[in-house]
Design an enzyme around this catalytic site. Structure first.
Site, PDB file in Angstrom:
ATOM      1  N   GLU A  39      43.708  38.128  44.012  1.00  0.00           N
ATOM      2  CA  GLU A  39      45.007  37.739  44.580  1.00  0.00           C
ATOM      3  C   GLU A  39      45.038  37.847  46.105  1.00  0.00           C
ATOM      4  O   GLU A  39      46.084  38.096  46.698  1.00  0.00           O
ATOM      5  CB  GLU A  39      46.131  38.583  43.966  1.00  0.00           C
ATOM      6  CG  GLU A  39      46.169  38.569  42.441  1.00  0.00           C
ATOM      7  CD  GLU A  39      46.461  37.192  41.849  1.00  0.00           C
ATOM      8  OE1 GLU A  39      47.055  36.371  42.573  1.00  0.00           O
ATOM      9  OE2 GLU A  39      46.113  36.945  40.686  1.00  0.00           O
ATOM     10  N   LEU A  40      43.889  37.634  46.735  1.00  0.00           N
ATOM     11  CA  LEU A  40      43.749  37.721  48.196  1.00  0.00           C
ATOM     12  C   LEU A  40      44.145  39.085  48.755  1.00  0.00           C
ATOM     13  O   LEU A  40      44.524  39.212  49.923  1.00  0.00           O
ATOM     14  CB  LEU A  40      44.544  36.621  48.916  1.00  0.00           C
ATOM     15  CG  LEU A  40      43.998  35.192  48.868  1.00  0.00           C
ATOM     16  CD1 LEU A  40      44.756  34.314  49.878  1.00  0.00           C
ATOM     17  CD2 LEU A  40      42.511  35.119  49.173  1.00  0.00           C
TER      18      LEU A  40
END
Length: 406
Positions: free
Chosen positions: A146-147
């Site tokens: 999710e970065l």
């Protein structure tokens, strides 16, 4: 000349069966194989196969000028191997063009990086070797789950063999700066940072089919005009998106395929150069160093960890899971234990427990297979309780850390 770095994330978790209190101690079948097969095959039909074919055609029709990057979580790879092997074959065809870069991440699509460096290293290493085994390419660019990114990750990621990290270009971090430059990690200057242009990415991935949006219906010409409006000396526009948006969350009837084809072809005709993260690193100078003192992500309005750890249920489940790590790692060579351990770490399980409202809550509810966040919490904790009992029995390691829930 401006560059476009187009990156897609592919991920599907192993969703859990409905697992009651009365199943604890007598049922070790945690995962809903029927639902997981149906979802992966549906997404393969709607998204993976048709869009892989479209991108392959664009690579060829543009004379191999179109370049793109992907990261495939270990959990989606595992399901594709069983339920849709033709998708993996289509990715091999893309990689064989020489125009595709595959990125590294945590194999379980987990939050391990914020709690356990040992587990984080294990998963990232496992994922690197899995990608090398299946596609013949060793990842050099890292994209965390999710970065999610903060300063403390850069030295660890660099030690694991990566020289580039993708992250979210949040206004809180950038302040007056633009995401459309190459940065270096302040905590490890040898690591380059490519930051997502959130507005332009989300104009496609989230707003394209929203008829209430002022930009609807979005055309390739309009979108290119927005790219052209970016400051002339900004060298790169990073468009990072979930691949499942294309044909699954955004239906084909919306015209998304035609839009992407027209946008990519039109961008090349207009003089833009598509690059992979590694190519960007070779072409572009570093503008400055950048510090991320707190964790950021690409999720929800806050762009932090609150999508997964924003309430007491999420935090309790998260810490109960990782309290089992020492036991699992001591005897985790037993494949059934290690497989369950990996699957239970996927960030999705905590995402389903979110109690946020407004538009963020709508997104959480859209993805959740549960009637409520509380149902998600109870189900997960019941599974985790049984799993802890199994681990205790195999390790003779004393009482379980996890308490059951009705």
């Amino acid at each position: 000349m401006k560059h476009i770095c187009l990156y897609f994330q592919l991920h599907q978790p192993f969703r859990l069966r409905k697992y009651s209190f009365f199943s604890i101690g007598g049922d070790d079948l945690y995962f809903d194989d029927v639902q997981n097969r149906e979802i992966i095959q549906r997404v393969a039909r709607n998204c993976y196969l048709p869009f892989n074919q479209l991108l392959l055609q664009l690579i060829i029709s543009t004379g191999y000028q179109f370049r793109v990057s992907f990261s495939l979580s270990g959990t989606v790879i595992s399901q594709l191997q069983v339920y849709a092997p033709e998708v993996l074959a289509s990715f091999r065809a893309l990689v064989d063009t020489g125009c595709v870069e595959l990125l590294g991440e945590t194999s379980a699509h987990s939050l391990a990086g914020i709690i356990s460096e040992r587990e984080f290293r294990r998963q990232v290493t496992a994922h690197k070797h899995l990608v090398r085994q299946l596609f013949g390419q060793m990842p050099q660019t890292f994209r965390n789950t999710e970065l999610i990114y903060a300063d403390q990750l850069a030295p660890v990621v660099h030690d694991l063999g990566f020289d580039t990290i993708l992250a979210e270009g949040t206004s809180g971090i950038l302040e007056w700066r633009s995401p459309d430059y190459m940065y270096a990690a302040e905590s490890c200057p040898a690591v380059r940072l490519l930051l997502k242009n959130g507005r332009l990415s989300d104009d496609i991935a989230f707003r394209f089919s929203d008829s209430s949006w002022s930009g609807w219906p979005l055309t390739a010409a309009t979108y290119l005009s927005w790219l052209n409006a970016i400051s002339g000396d900004a060298p790169i526009i990073n468009l990072f998106m979930d691949y499942e948006s294309f044909g699954e969350h955004i239906p084909q009837s919306s015209g998304i395929s035609g839009f992407m084809e027209a946008f990519i072809s039109g961008a090349i005709s207009a003089g833009y150069t598509f690059v992979t993260p590694q190519e960007a690193g070779a072409l572009l100078p570093v503008s400055s160093t950048l510090s991320f003192p707190a964790y950021t992500s690409w999720a929800d309005t806050e762009k932090d960890l609150s999508a997964w750890l924003g309430n007491d249920m999420q935090r309790e489940a998260f810490h109960a899971l990782y309290q089992l790590e020492d036991q699992v790692m001591k005897y985790g060579h037993q494949q059934d234990i290690l497989t369950c351990w990996n699957r239970l770490q996927s960030s999705d399980h905590f995402y389903y427990m979110s109690t946020k409202g407004m538009s963020d809550g709508d997104v959480h509810n859209y993805f959740s297979p549960y009637a409520s966040p509380f149902n998600a919490f109870i189900n997960y904790m019941n599974v985790l309780t049984d799993f802890s009992i199994r681990v205790r029995k195999k390790t003779a390691a004393g009482p379980s850390y996890v308490r059951p829930y009705v």
